[in-house]
Scaffold this motif. Sequence first.
Motif, mmCIF file in Angstrom:
data_model
loop_
_atom_site.group_PDB
_atom_site.id
_atom_site.type_symbol
_atom_site.label_atom_id
_atom_site.label_comp_id
_atom_site.label_asym_id
_atom_site.label_seq_id
_atom_site.Cartn_x
_atom_site.Cartn_y
_atom_site.Cartn_z
ATOM 1 N N GLY A 100 0.792 -1.245 0.000
ATOM 2 C CA GLY A 100 0.000 0.000 0.000
ATOM 3 C C GLY A 100 0.811 1.276 0.000
ATOM 4 N N SER A 155 1.564 -2.803 6.231
ATOM 5 C CA SER A 155 0.653 -2.327 5.193
ATOM 6 C C SER A 155 0.036 -0.989 5.550
ATOM 7 C CB SER A 155 -0.433 -3.370 4.939
ATOM 8 O OG SER A 155 -1.063 -3.678 6.159
ATOM 9 N N GLU A 204 -3.174 1.454 4.624
ATOM 10 C CA GLU A 204 -4.493 1.480 3.977
ATOM 11 C C GLU A 204 -5.202 2.770 4.350
ATOM 12 O OE1 GLU A 204 -6.890 -2.321 4.779
ATOM 13 O OE2 GLU A 204 -5.642 -1.928 6.536
#
Length: 444
Positions: A311, A350, A352
């Motif tokens: 991401g 990650s 997001e």
Amino acid sequence: MQSCYDRPIKMPDTLPNNEKVLHLVHDLGDCTDSRGVLRAATERFADLFGDYAVFGFLMSDSHLEHWMVLPLQNPRRPVFGAVDPDELTEKTDSDSLAQIHGRDVTAFLASNHKLRSVVEEPEIVFVASQDDDEELYADVQSILPVPVPTVLVGTWRRPSGGIGAILLGFTKQIDAEPMMPLFKMAVKLTSRLAFYPAFSSFIEKLEKVSHSLRRNLVHDLKTPATVIQGYAETLMMPEVGEDPALRQELLQGIREQAERLLEDLRDILHPLDAHWKPQKEAFDLALLLQKAVTSEKHTTRAADHEFRLLGVEGELMVSADKRKIRRVIENLLSNAVKYSPGQNKTVTVSLELANDEARITFKDEGIGMTPDQLDKALSGGVRVVDATLGIEGSGFGLDSCRRILDAHGGKLDASSSPGLGSRFTAVLPLSGDDEPNLRWPGSG
Ligand code: ADP
């Protein structure tokens, strides 16, 4: 803790007596060990008031339930039944001494309201002599092992509640007016210093806090130092010399981390307390995350780890406290590595955007925690890791992550399973209380 048990006190002979007491007050002012103070004070008082017979000491617990008298004798005038100051070694237990030499006067005090009211009145100096109050004097006298014409009682309010009291007895009636301030000072000195368990525990608490602060400090400064070490070790590899671009990248990394170290040193003066406010600036969160992972990869602890970074392809401009958010990221990332020891463990990071918030998740395949351990770890200052694993840490990182995110209007989410791994998510809302934390690419 400072011991004043055998502290030599130089008492200038030329000083008048009351100034000698002041001198003693000053010299013993930082002592907290009761027996040391008592002994030093007794010896000095023997010099000053050679003809007193007994120096009594009345102790209390915090609820006035248990009172004892520990009569001390003048080293120059031994008195049967009183404690020789030489018996008061640093390790002497006052309770057992009082059992041998003193008397438990709980019953006596409980039945004597007059004395009790004198003792319970804080901050006073009470002088009882046969002439003043015969009845009360007789009662007080019955506590002491020898007849003492004049008795002084000094009391003080203990910080943890209750009252402490000290009782001084003298063979000579103190009628000369100029002597009174001297004796009052003597009472103040001993009542302030001698036997002050509440004070000692207060000092102990302070020491614990300062120890925690030191540990916290070491924790914060260790992160950039470890990363610099990692970069330097890579730079020393012969093959790096043939790759000018890589050399440049590593040197750049060292410079950035050194700058960060200096910033952290400045931050030490601004702790993350209730008054702390994020110093917001615009920066690319995706880039910050990428850099943090690159730095972590260069550390020795990450040598056997795999990293997955998701991401971070596009730019994600946010307005937040960059240094502090970097600290959150580095902390959660280094934890994911540290707490997943062994070969071929993957750390997944990650980024997001969902529900108007940026979520940075750090997932590891490490030792994990039980729900109870996780609760404790999040409460701050607690390490729940098995010490035999030899994983270094201070137990303060998660707490400061939580504070930093809270101050941005965000939060720290976590879940964990023993033996399977942990997942920590730093949540940064799209808009904070005052101004937006996030800015969409291109929004200026
Ligand atoms: P430390 O400096 O000890 O790593 P932290 O405040 O970062 O301190 O974490 C507190 C405690 O939570 C750690 O000592 C460890 O017991 C536990 N912990 C933190 N992160 C993890 C993780 N990813 N996996 C397992 N345990 C963890």
